[in-house]
Write a protein that holds these residues in place. Structure first.
Motif, PDB file in Angstrom:
ATOM      1  N   LEU A 326       0.823  -1.211   0.000  1.00  0.00           N
ATOM      2  CA  LEU A 326       0.000   0.000   0.000  1.00  0.00           C
ATOM      3  C   LEU A 326       0.853   1.256   0.000  1.00  0.00           C
ATOM      4  O   LEU A 326       0.464   2.288  -0.546  1.00  0.00           O
ATOM      5  CB  LEU A 326      -0.943   0.001   1.217  1.00  0.00           C
ATOM      6  N   ASP A 327       2.039   1.178   0.591  1.00  0.00           N
ATOM      7  CA  ASP A 327       2.944   2.335   0.584  1.00  0.00           C
ATOM      8  C   ASP A 327       3.386   2.677  -0.837  1.00  0.00           C
ATOM      9  O   ASP A 327       3.484   3.839  -1.211  1.00  0.00           O
ATOM     10  CB  ASP A 327       4.162   2.088   1.489  1.00  0.00           C
ATOM     11  N   ILE A 328       3.612   1.642  -1.652  1.00  0.00           N
ATOM     12  CA  ILE A 328       4.021   1.866  -3.044  1.00  0.00           C
ATOM     13  C   ILE A 328       2.839   2.389  -3.854  1.00  0.00           C
ATOM     14  O   ILE A 328       2.978   3.306  -4.665  1.00  0.00           O
ATOM     15  CB  ILE A 328       4.538   0.559  -3.665  1.00  0.00           C
ATOM     16  N   ILE A 329       1.669   1.827  -3.623  1.00  0.00           N
ATOM     17  CA  ILE A 329       0.468   2.223  -4.356  1.00  0.00           C
ATOM     18  C   ILE A 329       0.135   3.692  -4.123  1.00  0.00           C
ATOM     19  O   ILE A 329      -0.211   4.431  -5.043  1.00  0.00           O
ATOM     20  CB  ILE A 329      -0.724   1.344  -3.946  1.00  0.00           C
ATOM     21  N   LEU A 330       0.259   4.130  -2.865  1.00  0.00           N
ATOM     22  CA  LEU A 330      -0.138   5.494  -2.503  1.00  0.00           C
ATOM     23  C   LEU A 330       1.034   6.475  -2.446  1.00  0.00           C
ATOM     24  O   LEU A 330       0.844   7.648  -2.133  1.00  0.00           O
ATOM     25  CB  LEU A 330      -0.867   5.489  -1.154  1.00  0.00           C
ATOM     26  N   ASN A 331       2.245   5.976  -2.735  1.00  0.00           N
ATOM     27  CA  ASN A 331       3.430   6.853  -2.720  1.00  0.00           C
ATOM     28  C   ASN A 331       3.633   7.558  -1.385  1.00  0.00           C
ATOM     29  O   ASN A 331       3.833   8.774  -1.322  1.00  0.00           O
ATOM     30  CB  ASN A 331       3.346   7.894  -3.841  1.00  0.00           C
ATOM     31  N   MET A 332       3.572   6.800  -0.329  1.00  0.00           N
ATOM     32  CA  MET A 332       3.820   7.349   1.003  1.00  0.00           C
ATOM     33  C   MET A 332       4.336   6.235   1.903  1.00  0.00           C
ATOM     34  O   MET A 332       4.333   5.071   1.514  1.00  0.00           O
ATOM     35  CB  MET A 332       2.552   7.992   1.579  1.00  0.00           C
ATOM     36  N   THR A 333       4.789   6.608   3.084  1.00  0.00           N
ATOM     37  CA  THR A 333       5.298   5.588   3.988  1.00  0.00           C
ATOM     38  C   THR A 333       4.169   4.646   4.389  1.00  0.00           C
ATOM     39  O   THR A 333       2.984   5.001   4.328  1.00  0.00           O
ATOM     40  CB  THR A 333       5.897   6.223   5.259  1.00  0.00           C
ATOM     41  N   MET A 334       4.541   3.440   4.827  1.00  0.00           N
ATOM     42  CA  MET A 334       3.530   2.459   5.219  1.00  0.00           C
ATOM     43  C   MET A 334       2.692   2.962   6.387  1.00  0.00           C
ATOM     44  O   MET A 334       1.468   2.740   6.442  1.00  0.00           O
ATOM     45  CB  MET A 334       4.200   1.129   5.579  1.00  0.00           C
ATOM     46  N   ASP A 335       3.317   3.650   7.316  1.00  0.00           N
ATOM     47  CA  ASP A 335       2.594   4.194   8.467  1.00  0.00           C
ATOM     48  C   ASP A 335       1.502   5.152   8.006  1.00  0.00           C
ATOM     49  O   ASP A 335       0.346   5.078   8.451  1.00  0.00           O
ATOM     50  CB  ASP A 335       3.585   4.911   9.394  1.00  0.00           C
ATOM     51  N   GLU A 336       1.846   6.057   7.083  1.00  0.00           N
ATOM     52  CA  GLU A 336       0.861   7.008   6.554  1.00  0.00           C
ATOM     53  C   GLU A 336      -0.210   6.300   5.732  1.00  0.00           C
ATOM     54  O   GLU A 336      -1.394   6.618   5.811  1.00  0.00           O
ATOM     55  CB  GLU A 336       1.565   8.055   5.689  1.00  0.00           C
ATOM     56  N   ALA A 337       0.215   5.316   4.937  1.00  0.00           N
ATOM     57  CA  ALA A 337      -0.720   4.606   4.061  1.00  0.00           C
ATOM     58  C   ALA A 337      -1.775   3.855   4.860  1.00  0.00           C
ATOM     59  O   ALA A 337      -2.971   3.882   4.523  1.00  0.00           O
ATOM     60  CB  ALA A 337       0.045   3.648   3.158  1.00  0.00           C
ATOM     61  N   LEU A 338      -1.357   3.189   5.940  1.00  0.00           N
ATOM     62  CA  LEU A 338      -2.303   2.391   6.723  1.00  0.00           C
ATOM     63  C   LEU A 338      -3.276   3.259   7.525  1.00  0.00           C
ATOM     64  O   LEU A 338      -4.319   2.778   7.963  1.00  0.00           O
ATOM     65  CB  LEU A 338      -1.553   1.436   7.656  1.00  0.00           C
ATOM     66  N   LYS A 339      -2.925   4.528   7.697  1.00  0.00           N
ATOM     67  CA  LYS A 339      -3.861   5.449   8.360  1.00  0.00           C
ATOM     68  C   LYS A 339      -5.056   5.770   7.462  1.00  0.00           C
ATOM     69  O   LYS A 339      -6.066   6.280   7.922  1.00  0.00           O
ATOM     70  CB  LYS A 339      -3.140   6.734   8.753  1.00  0.00           C
ATOM     71  N   LYS A 340      -4.894   5.478   6.162  1.00  0.00           N
ATOM     72  CA  LYS A 340      -5.972   5.735   5.206  1.00  0.00           C
ATOM     73  C   LYS A 340      -7.014   4.618   5.204  1.00  0.00           C
ATOM     74  O   LYS A 340      -8.081   4.764   4.612  1.00  0.00           O
ATOM     75  CB  LYS A 340      -5.402   5.883   3.793  1.00  0.00           C
ATOM     76  N   VAL A 341      -6.667   3.474   5.783  1.00  0.00           N
ATOM     77  CA  VAL A 341      -7.582   2.330   5.769  1.00  0.00           C
ATOM     78  C   VAL A 341      -7.748   1.773   7.179  1.00  0.00           C
ATOM     79  O   VAL A 341      -6.966   2.038   8.074  1.00  0.00           O
ATOM     80  CB  VAL A 341      -7.056   1.212   4.830  1.00  0.00           C
ATOM     81  N   ASN A 342      -8.796   0.979   7.339  1.00  0.00           N
ATOM     82  CA  ASN A 342      -9.085   0.360   8.626  1.00  0.00           C
ATOM     83  C   ASN A 342      -8.476  -1.026   8.696  1.00  0.00           C
ATOM     84  O   ASN A 342      -8.980  -1.951   8.078  1.00  0.00           O
ATOM     85  CB  ASN A 342     -10.600   0.228   8.801  1.00  0.00           C
ATOM     86  N   VAL A 343      -7.393  -1.190   9.403  1.00  0.00           N
ATOM     87  CA  VAL A 343      -6.804  -2.517   9.580  1.00  0.00           C
ATOM     88  C   VAL A 343      -6.574  -2.766  11.062  1.00  0.00           C
ATOM     89  O   VAL A 343      -6.496  -1.836  11.868  1.00  0.00           O
ATOM     90  CB  VAL A 343      -5.463  -2.669   8.818  1.00  0.00           C
TER      91      VAL A 343
END
Length: 406
Positions: A326-343
């Motif tokens: 998801l970090d690659i898909i959204l071009n951001m760090t994994m920490d930032e990317a996972l804040k965009k989704v509910n996991v």
């Protein structure tokens, strides 16, 4: 058996080939396999059965597969082992090959029968003494950490103008950008495509915002089907894909609305379908290997769950694999990317901090896809897992991917 396929890209980040990496057994558990028994089974091309099981058309259309052949297996009945695949196979040799008349004659024969040839791990000091072998090669793979590829291209362009140079071990985007526009280099391999770009804009595009909103909804513990259906209705492509899935299930039922289609699938299956399809959609502006990698990690994690004592968490592990890029898909760090989704916290801990029991399985999957067989074998010993169990899980994963898209 351990086997995995590692992609080669062109300068436009299109997957043009795969390299097959395999190992017959757990060498840490069976050290004799590296000693007196190292030639057992050496007369066959190792790992070919994984391609035969999944079908070569499962891979990206038109791609070749680099298949390692050893100094013994090169004289085996490769023709009957490979069958109709020969037009897409590149027989990959290494520095164990001998530059003598016997080998030259066999390689010439294979070329005449339609096989392409490649060589790797050949040190610069051995180029001159292997000139007859090099003259037969279609490709050479150069490790950019061990060879000055810019200098090597001058040598090959003068002496072997028909050989295609592939650059291996490209670790970062900067190195890829430095090399990609040089017309002398045909293909690139390395971990650079997995590294997210964190500079510049990190805002998510409007369409991606809708997708992430939908993911947030379905990854809640008890989400509303109608709410998810209404968001699906905003995107024609998603509606079409949903109806295709539902029509396969409800053969004799008429679907009257998007909400009706969602209800037919039910909460659990709709959640799984949304996470899978949307991840693929989010990858639309990324190299197609990112989408493939995401889906294969998801299914592989699910298949391995029982062996790692996590059978009850298989659905979460599927999601962990799906979101691992998801970090690659959204071009951001994994920490930032996972804040965009509910996991769950377990998924977040594994992907961001590499801790927890999920992280053990995730690290194993990454080691496997990178053909880090020593680390894979170490973990198999620690977890008391048989090599064949993992190979069966990988085969099931590849067949699932094939059934999903082909």
């Amino acid at each position: 058996m351990l086997a995995t396929l590692i992609p080669f890209f062109d300068k436009d980040m299109k997957v043009c080939a795969y390299s097959l990496f395999s190992q017959r057994d757990n060498y840490l558990l069976n050290p004799a396999m590296q000693g007196s028994a190292r030639n057992d089974g050496a007369a066959t091309v190792s790992g070919l059965d994984i391609i035969q099981k999944i079908g070569i058309d499962t891979l990206s259309p038109g791609t070749d597969v680099f298949v390692p052949v050893g100094p013994i297996s090169v004289f085996s009945d490769i023709e009957s082992q490979t069958g109709s695949m020969r037009g897409r196979l590149v027989l990959l040799l290494d520095d164990a090959i001998q530059n003598n008349e016997t080998y030259q004659k066999r390689l010439t024969q294979l070329k005449q029968e339609g096989y392409k040839l490649a060589i790797r791990k050949l040190p610069v000091s051995a180029f001159e003494q292997n000139k007859e072998i090099l003259a037969l090669m279609d490709y050479i793979i150069l490790d950019c950490k061990k060879v000055d590829v810019k200098k090597a291209k001058i040598y090959f362009s003068k002496l072997y103008p028909n050989i295609k140079i592939c650059v291996g071990n490209v670790d970062n985007q900067e190195m890829f950008d430095y090399l990609k526009d040089d017309e002398s280099f045909w293909l690139f391999e390395g971990r650079f495509y997995r590294i997210p770009i964190t500079k510049g804009e990190t805002e998510v595009a409007p369409l991606k915002v809708n997708y992430l909103e939908l993911m947030n909804i379905v990854n809640d513990k008890d989400y509303e089907l109608t709410q998810a259906a209404d968001i699906i209705g905003r995107d024609t492509a998603l509606v079409v894909e949903l109806l295709k899935v539902v029509n396969r299930i409800a053969i004799n039922s008429e679907v009257t609305s998007i909400r009706h289609a969602a209800a037919i699938l039910g909460q659990k299956e709709l959640k799984r379908w949304i996470n899978t399809v949307i991840t693929k959609e989010l990858c639309a502006d990324r190299p197609n290997e990112i989408s493939r990698l995401s889906l294969l990690r998801a299914k592989f994690a699910e298949c391995l769950a029982p062996s790692f004592g996590l059978a009850m968490k298989s659905s979460e592990l599927f999601l962990m694999g799906l979101f691992s890029v998801l970090d690659i898909i959204l071009n951001m760090t994994m920490d930032e990317a996972l804040k965009k989704v509910n996991v769950s916290k377990e998924i977040s801990d594994a992907l961001v901090y590499h801790k927890g029991e999920f992280a053990i399985l995730y690290d194993f999957i990454v080691a496997y896809e990178n053909a880090d067989w020593q680390e894979v074998c170490r973990q198999l010993i620690v977890k008391d897992i048989n090599v064949n169990t993992v190979y069966e899980a990988y085969t099931e994963t590849m067949c699932w991917y094939k059934d999903m898209f082909f």
